[in-house]
Write a protein that holds these residues in place. Structure first.
Motif, PDB file in Angstrom:
ATOM      1  N   SER A  67      23.650   9.545  -3.834  1.00 31.91           N
ATOM      2  CA  SER A  67      23.312  10.415  -2.447  1.00 31.91           C
ATOM      3  C   SER A  67      22.100   9.514  -1.758  1.00 31.91           C
ATOM      4  CB  SER A  67      22.653  11.470  -2.777  1.00 31.91           C
ATOM      5  OG  SER A  67      23.557  12.455  -3.790  1.00 31.91           O
ATOM      6  N   LEU A  68      22.328   9.473  -0.428  1.00 33.32           N
ATOM      7  CA  LEU A  68      21.470   8.772   0.448  1.00 33.32           C
ATOM      8  C   LEU A  68      21.125   9.960   1.706  1.00 33.32           C
ATOM      9  CD1 LEU A  68      24.270   6.632  -0.044  1.00 33.32           C
ATOM     10  CD2 LEU A  68      22.643   5.166   0.901  1.00 33.32           C
ATOM     11  N   GLU A  69      19.908   9.673   2.060  1.00 31.39           N
ATOM     12  CA  GLU A  69      19.547  10.264   3.399  1.00 31.39           C
ATOM     13  C   GLU A  69      19.612   9.437   4.626  1.00 31.39           C
ATOM     14  OE1 GLU A  69      15.717  11.577   2.468  1.00 31.39           O
ATOM     15  OE2 GLU A  69      16.336  13.093   1.100  1.00 31.39           O
ATOM     16  N   ILE A  70      20.043   9.715   5.691  1.00 29.19           N
ATOM     17  CA  ILE A  70      20.242   8.860   6.703  1.00 29.19           C
ATOM     18  C   ILE A  70      19.204   9.444   8.010  1.00 29.19           C
ATOM     19  CG2 ILE A  70      21.630   7.738   8.483  1.00 29.19           C
ATOM     20  CD1 ILE A  70      22.587   7.286   5.554  1.00 29.19           C
ATOM     21  N   ARG A  71      18.385   8.695   8.317  1.00 29.26           N
ATOM     22  CA  ARG A  71      17.233   8.939   9.169  1.00 29.26           C
ATOM     23  C   ARG A  71      17.302   8.129  10.337  1.00 29.26           C
ATOM     24  NH1 ARG A  71      13.220   8.417   4.194  1.00 29.26           N
ATOM     25  NH2 ARG A  71      13.551  10.372   3.128  1.00 29.26           N
ATOM     26  N   ILE A  72      17.151   8.731  11.592  1.00 27.59           N
ATOM     27  CA  ILE A  72      16.710   8.001  12.912  1.00 27.59           C
ATOM     28  C   ILE A  72      15.579   8.606  13.329  1.00 27.59           C
ATOM     29  CG2 ILE A  72      17.382   7.622  15.332  1.00 27.59           C
ATOM     30  CD1 ILE A  72      20.388   8.187  14.223  1.00 27.59           C
ATOM     31  N   HIS A  96      15.705   2.535  18.515  1.00 27.32           N
ATOM     32  CA  HIS A  96      15.642   3.726  17.611  1.00 27.32           C
ATOM     33  C   HIS A  96      15.943   3.069  16.164  1.00 27.32           C
ATOM     34  CE1 HIS A  96      15.064   6.890  20.523  1.00 27.32           C
ATOM     35  NE2 HIS A  96      16.048   6.424  20.979  1.00 27.32           N
ATOM     36  N   PRO A  97      14.899   3.092  15.175  1.00 27.83           N
ATOM     37  CA  PRO A  97      15.132   2.635  14.006  1.00 27.83           C
ATOM     38  C   PRO A  97      16.165   3.622  13.244  1.00 27.83           C
ATOM     39  CG  PRO A  97      12.926   3.812  13.845  1.00 27.83           C
ATOM     40  CD  PRO A  97      13.516   3.935  15.402  1.00 27.83           C
ATOM     41  N   VAL A  98      16.947   2.987  12.519  1.00 35.36           N
ATOM     42  CA  VAL A  98      17.925   3.866  11.436  1.00 35.36           C
ATOM     43  C   VAL A  98      17.858   3.459  10.002  1.00 35.36           C
ATOM     44  CG1 VAL A  98      20.413   4.194  11.133  1.00 35.36           C
ATOM     45  CG2 VAL A  98      19.709   3.658  13.450  1.00 35.36           C
ATOM     46  N   GLU A  99      17.694   4.153   9.414  1.00 34.54           N
ATOM     47  CA  GLU A  99      17.343   4.087   7.656  1.00 34.54           C
ATOM     48  C   GLU A  99      18.302   4.779   7.120  1.00 34.54           C
ATOM     49  OE1 GLU A  99      13.434   4.051   5.522  1.00 34.54           O
ATOM     50  OE2 GLU A  99      13.810   5.897   5.616  1.00 34.54           O
TER      51      GLU A  99
END
Length: 176
Positions: free
Chosen positions: A49-54, A85-88
């Motif tokens: 599982s991963l969380e995608i954040r902007i 915008h940073p994407v993580e």
């Protein structure tokens, strides 16, 4: 003789990749994807599982497939600023796998609109000069202001014919 024994837990590092488009515009539907693996040669991690954040805001949680690949389809919202915008992608510690994160950057740019026309109601005759004109404008701003000083390339039958520079109102015109 003496003897001793100890036990310890061995955790695996997690290696994440992220592939996000570099340039996007509001309203675009984009794909952000990547992989998850450990440090073994064929260590692709399924079901991770991963969380995608902007901009540090969670936009979606995703799970890797059997090949350690994750994918997210996302629509760039109209409220996003025109900026970088940073994407993580962030994976919390799971089972025997350590936490990991990877970053990228995407630039939200304006949607440009273009009108183009040929004089004489769009009719042209081979061998004669064609009067082509149009306007390049910012389609994301009320009033659709013209985009000045931009290059517009006129292409005929797949061949770049002429490069034009827009005026202060985004207009251009040429005869070919």
């Amino acid at each position: 003789p003496s003897a001793s024994q100890t036990s310890f837990d061995v955790y695996a590092p997690v290696i994440l990749t992220i592939d996000a488009p570099v340039l996007v515009a509001v309203g675009d539907v984009i794909t952000i994807s990547g992989t998850v693996r450990d440090n073994l040669q064929d260590g692709w991690i399924a079901g991770h599982s991963l969380e995608i954040r902007i901009n540090e805001t969670l936009i979606e949680s995703v799970t890797t497939d059997e090949n350690g690949i994750w994918t997210l389809e996302w629509s760039v919202p109209f409220w996003m600023d025109i900026a970088d915008h940073p994407v993580e992608a962030f994976a919390q510690e799971q089972g025997w796998y350590r936490e990991a994160r990877v970053n990228s950057t995407m630039r939200v740019v304006h949607n440009a609109g273009l009108t183009i026309g040929i004089a004489d109601g769009g009719h042209a005759t081979r061998g004669e000069a064609w009067n082509i004109s149009g306007r390049l404008f910012d389609d994301d701003v009320i009033g659709t202001p013209g985009l000045a000083g931009r290059i517009v390339t006129i292409t005929v039958d797949g061949i770049d014919t002429v490069d034009l520079t827009t005026d202060s109102e985004g207009r251009f015109q040429t005869f070919i």
